[in-house]
Design an enzyme around this catalytic site. Structure first.
Site, mmCIF file in Angstrom:
data_model
loop_
_atom_site.group_PDB
_atom_site.id
_atom_site.type_symbol
_atom_site.label_atom_id
_atom_site.label_comp_id
_atom_site.label_asym_id
_atom_site.label_seq_id
_atom_site.Cartn_x
_atom_site.Cartn_y
_atom_site.Cartn_z
ATOM 1 N N ASP A 161 0.835 -1.197 0.000
ATOM 2 C CA ASP A 161 0.000 0.000 0.000
ATOM 3 C C ASP A 161 0.878 1.259 0.000
ATOM 4 O OD1 ASP A 161 -2.577 1.207 0.115
ATOM 5 O OD2 ASP A 161 -2.263 1.636 2.233
ATOM 6 N N ASP B 262 -11.484 0.721 -1.393
ATOM 7 C CA ASP B 262 -11.730 2.135 -1.075
ATOM 8 C C ASP B 262 -12.755 2.779 -2.007
ATOM 9 O OD1 ASP B 262 -10.098 2.432 1.155
ATOM 10 O OD2 ASP B 262 -8.320 2.875 -0.044
ATOM 11 N N GLU C 187 1.088 -0.690 -5.108
ATOM 12 C CA GLU C 187 -0.100 0.175 -5.133
ATOM 13 C C GLU C 187 0.381 1.567 -5.518
ATOM 14 O OE1 GLU C 187 -2.164 3.167 -4.487
ATOM 15 O OE2 GLU C 187 -1.677 2.799 -2.377
#
Length: 516
Positions: free
Chosen positions: A295, A395, A342
């Site tokens: 991430d 998300d 990511e």
């Protein structure tokens, strides 16, 4: 080209009678369903024990497992609970996770199991527990003491604990381990149960040809055993409070940026220690999963540093990250990097260069592609092979929910690009990511079901009401399974077991001389 496809679903969203998805029968049945649906990937979110807001991205530890995922049914089968224990468990609705009710219910149940187990020195799992403690001692001792102290001090920030304990003084640790021995034992027991159940599920998935994609947040929360036990590796003052914190700068979505508040790493000190903490973190994660999504990958190239006293992220600055040196250390220690970068958001060329120098796949999210022009990198005709294509992530809103909120002009763009009407948008966008040249295609389970905004898992920036969606077992029907399997097969992402691919060998091709 090895083309794959899979489903994004966190285990908390699995069905079952205990108020939250767990690692029991329904998880194994989901693996079976993936296999029969022509899928080879199962993507999950971070597995750590959740704290404030129940977010997997703010766990109490980067190493521990989420004890809420422990299956009571499996504990019954191993003699750690009785039928009477499960009969006394509260009844929960199947649609949403009510954390305020599930946490005390599972706590009471697991404490019953611990009390019985701790008094039974002849229990067949006692030896396995001790072996687990010896194997995981590098992080387990600190985590279990941290959680025991959190409970003892009624969840005040660890900087408010007695000074010697807050400063992780070795002599104080000995005294507090004696004082909180039973609570520490309980925490070790929970981690043992989680590890045992997760390992069994992971092994089963591997045997069935399903690779699990895990998730590592780049930063850790201040209220974590990681920061408390490794204070020299973070920018903290003499009391343990952060001096600078993480965030992202202002953009068209947030005029003052986003202030995340995570303490920032002392990368210079991490380098002096050959990045040992990060190596241990990656090694632990890759024992549990097959690939890992990193991430906020851009933070390894450069990150937004904000003084801790600031109320917004406006007055931050870019600071250089560890770059390739960290990943060279990881590769030297662990070999090839089964990592997905990511690389969403505000990305500069240096981030692309770092990703490409490491040969890592990035991410493309189809929903993002319709806000720009035809050159937008998230549109499938611009995808590279070495990437993961998504309809949406955890998300995002579901594809149906997202489409319903678009303005008329953007909806028109989606219909034209997808070759569909309003009713066919969801599967049209799924076909687009499957037909993309991207080596991996991932779809949230909510999109397979065609669900709207009511099934959204997370709204970034809203601390309450997230991570609660669950599906019901009957939704995974054979018709849906056949439809997604056909899509996987016809787009080259799945080959039936009895089919052998054939093609023309390049040596057999005869070329004519070009016309003069």
């Amino acid at each position: 080209m090895n083309r794959q496809c899979g489903i994004l679903l966190h285990p908390t969203s699995l069905p079952g009678p205990f108020g939250i998805g767990d690692l029991g029968q329904q998880a194994f049945e989901f693996v079976d369903w993936l296999v029969d649906a022509g899928q080879t990937l199962w993507q999950i979110l971070p597995l750590g024990p959740t704290g404030y807001g129940n977010s997997p991205y703010q766990p109490f530890s980067a190493f521990a497992g989420n004890w809420l995922l422990i299956s009571p049914q499996l504990l019954l089968e191993e003699g750690l609970l009785t039928e009477g224990d499960l009969e006394a468990y509260p009844h929960f609705s199947s649609g949403q996770v009510d954390y305020s009710a599930v946490i005390p219910a599972k706590t009471a149940l697991f404490r019953q199991a611990w009390q019985a187990f701790s008094k039974d020195s002849a229990h067949p799992l006692q030896g396995a527990l001790q072996a687990f403690i010896r194997r995981e001692v590098a992080w387990l001792d600190d985590y279990c003491l941290f959680m025991a102290a959190e409970r003892y001090f009624q969840w005040v920030n660890w900087t408010e604990w007695p000074t010697e304990l807050a400063q992780h003084d070795p002599a104080a640790l000995v005294n507090w381990r004696e004082k909180l021995a039973d609570e520490i034992g309980y925490e070790c027991f929970l981690q043992f149960l989680f590890d045992r159940q997760w390992t069994a599920l992971h092994d089963y998935a591997t045997e069935r040809g399903i690779s699990i994609i895990g998730d590592i947040p780049i930063f850790v929360g201040h209220e974590s055993s990681d920061v408390w036990a490794n204070q020299s590796l973070f920018y903290l003052d003499e009391t343990g409070r952060p001096t600078v914190v993480a965030g992202v700068p202002p953009d068209r979505f947030a005029a003052t940026g986003q202030l995340w508040g995570n303490p920032l790493y002392r990368w210079d000190r991490m380098a002096e220690r050959s990045y040992d903490w990060w190596l241990m973190r990656l090694e632990q994660t890759l024992r549990r999963v097959d690939k890992v999504r990193l991430d906020h990958f851009r933070g390894f190239s450069g990150y937004w540093q904000v003084p801790a006293a600031e109320k917004t992220a406006l007055n931050g600055r870019w600071v250089k990250g560890p770059g390739k040196a960290l990943f060279d250390a990881i590769k030297a220690h662990l070999g090839d990097l089964p990592i997905i970068a990511e690389d969403l958001g505000l990305i500069s060329q240096d981030v692309h260069d770092l990703r490409d120098s490491l040969g890592l796949p990035g991410m493309r999210v189809l929903q993002f592609g319709f806000y720009g022009d035809s050159a937008d990198p998230h549109l499938p005709h611009n995808h590279p092979v070495n990437c993961v294509a998504y309809t949406a992530t955890h998300d995002n809103d579901t594809t149906r929910g997202w489409f319903s909120e678009l303005d008329a002009a953007t909806q028109h763009k989606v219909r034209v690009y997808g070759g569909c009407d309003n009713n066919g948008v969801v599967w049209a966008l799924m076909r687009l990511v499957y037909t993309s040249v991207a080596s991996m295609a991932i779809t949230p389970l909510q999109d397979l079901f065609g669900l709207g905004a009511e099934a959204r898992l997370n709204k970034p920036g809203e601390p309450e009401g997230n991570w609660a969606w669950r599906f019901e077992a009957g939704q995974l029907n054979e018709g849906l399974q056949r439809a997604i399997r056909d899509l996987a097969e016809f787009t080259g992402r799945w080959v039936p077991p009895d089919v052998t691919l054939t093609g023309t060998d390049s040596a057999e091709i005869e070329y004519e001389e070009p016309l003069q």
